[in-house]
Scaffold this motif. Structure first.
Motif, PDB file in Angstrom:
ATOM      1  N   SER A   1      38.686  44.797  48.514  1.00  0.00           N
ATOM      2  CA  SER A   1      39.992  44.411  47.995  1.00  0.00           C
ATOM      3  C   SER A   1      40.346  43.064  48.617  1.00  0.00           C
ATOM      4  CB  SER A   1      41.045  45.472  48.310  1.00  0.00           C
ATOM      5  OG  SER A   1      41.082  45.728  49.699  1.00  0.00           O
TER       6      SER A   1
ATOM      7  N   LEU B   1      46.040  49.370  49.802  1.00  0.00           N
ATOM      8  CA  LEU B   1      44.632  48.986  49.887  1.00  0.00           C
ATOM      9  C   LEU B   1      43.813  50.108  50.498  1.00  0.00           C
ATOM     10  CD1 LEU B   1      45.053  45.314  51.157  1.00  0.00           C
ATOM     11  CD2 LEU B   1      45.012  46.152  48.815  1.00  0.00           C
TER      12      LEU B   1
ATOM     13  N   ILE C   1      38.393  44.198  53.376  1.00  0.00           N
ATOM     14  CA  ILE C   1      39.403  43.344  52.757  1.00  0.00           C
ATOM     15  C   ILE C   1      38.939  41.901  52.904  1.00  0.00           C
ATOM     16  CG2 ILE C   1      41.808  42.588  52.806  1.00  0.00           C
ATOM     17  CD1 ILE C   1      42.502  45.295  54.101  1.00  0.00           C
TER      18      ILE C   1
ATOM     19  N   SER D   1      45.574  44.397  44.750  1.00  0.00           N
ATOM     20  CA  SER D   1      45.375  43.497  45.874  1.00  0.00           C
ATOM     21  C   SER D   1      46.737  43.000  46.318  1.00  0.00           C
ATOM     22  CB  SER D   1      44.480  42.322  45.467  1.00  0.00           C
ATOM     23  OG  SER D   1      43.157  42.760  45.225  1.00  0.00           O
TER      24      SER D   1
END
Length: 324
Positions: free
Chosen positions: A226, A272, A278, A254
């Motif tokens: 993400s 998330l 990430i 996101s």
């Protein structure tokens, strides 16, 4: 609604907001031209406390690629044997009020600004001067590093300081040519000719393939991830990421925030998934790394490098311009 969505959006609401803001854009443009004319006619005079100063700027706010280009120019100057200092405004940070030479070592983004912290992380051996008072910043550089080239990240619109070399990035086909607030332009686009060099008109800006690394520097190819980003033009970053790693972006929300957002919201990670990495930009990582709640979350940093081509011609042009 983020500014870039208003400036580039095509739905009825976004078009209506632009139309309502257009008269304000006319007033903004008139005010800017009046300000510029005061310097053009010599009513106001720019200070020149240090030479040479290379300014890397743009006509628009956020997301044009100034910081990667600044780093490229720093590396070109270093290859030419020049001492270099980088100047940043430190937007929104306490130390941005006046100007100061940054201390050695990692910088806190909360104290010094996200862009200075990023430059120090990526260019750890390059001195930094930080602050919105660019004249004072140049004076400090002249006192501490009198033989250096001061490379300003942004500042094309800062008229009180004289710059010997001005390089701007200008989209040859902008989607919206209006000034703030109806468009992204800080000044009328016709003023582009006051720059010494326009990218990509005079030199092509080649973007190297985006690299994804761990914060420690190990290069990886993410499979599923993400994104968190707080950029002036997040759409450009997301498109580049999707093209470079097409099978990775998860179909989950996101976190897309406004440029220079401090990324301190306690609910930042709520939407998330915790079991996937990430991906963030370097400018955002230097803010996130100071949070106390990262836990076991894995972060990856997207790095975008650029170069001006033909490289030898640009190097020769830059060396000549700094020596004039």
């Amino acid at each position: 609604m983020l500014p870039h969505e208003v400036w580039e959006g095509t739905n009825a609401r976004e078009r209506a907001i632009r139309a309502l803001a257009t008269p304000l854009s006319w007033l903004y443009a008139f005010g800017w031209q009046t300000y510029l004319t005061a310097y053009s006619l010599g009513i106001k005079k720019a200070a020149s406390p240090h030479r040479p100063i290379v300014c890397v700027g743009s006509l628009t706010v956020g997301g044009s690629g100034k910081s990667p280009l600044t780093m490229h120019i720093v590396n070109v100057l270093k290859s030419l044997g020049r001492e270099v200092v980088v100047g940043c405004s430190g937007y929104g940070a306490p130390h941005s009020k006046d100007a100061a030479i940054a201390p050695d070592g990692p910088l806190s983004a909360a104290e010094w600004g996200d862009e200075p912290a990023m430059f120090r992380w990526l260019l750890p051996n390059i001195p930094l001067v930080i602050g919105r008072n660019r004249v004072l910043a140049a004076q400090l550089v002249h006192e501490r590093y009198p033989n250096s080239v001061l490379v300003m990240d942004d500042g094309f619109q800062h008229l009180p300081l004289a710059k010997q070399v001005t390089i701007i990035i200008d989209d040859p086909e902008p989607k919206n040519g209006k000034c703030l607030p109806a468009g992204p332009h800080r000044e009328p686009r016709r003023n582009r000719d006051r720059a010494d060099l326009i990218v990509p008109e005079d030199f092509a800006m080649m973007r190297h393939p985006m690299r994804i690394t761990t914060p420690e520097g190990a290069q990886v190819v993410p499979t599923e991830y993400s994104v968190i980003c707080a950029l002036g033009h997040p759409g450009r970053f997301l498109r580049t990421l999707a093209v470079r790693f097409p099978n990775g972006l998860l179909e989950v929300p996101s976190a897309i925030l406004s440029d220079h957002d401090p990324l301190t919201a306690p609910n930042l990670f709520d939407d998330l998934p915790s079991n996937y990495p990430i991906v963030v930009t370097a400018k955002d990582w230097v803010k996130l790394r100071d949070r106390s709640d990262l836990g076991d979350r894995k972060f990856l940093v997207a790095l975008q490098e650029v170069a001006l081509e033909p490289s030898e011609e640009f190097s020769n042009w830059l060396e000549k311009s700094c020596n004039e």
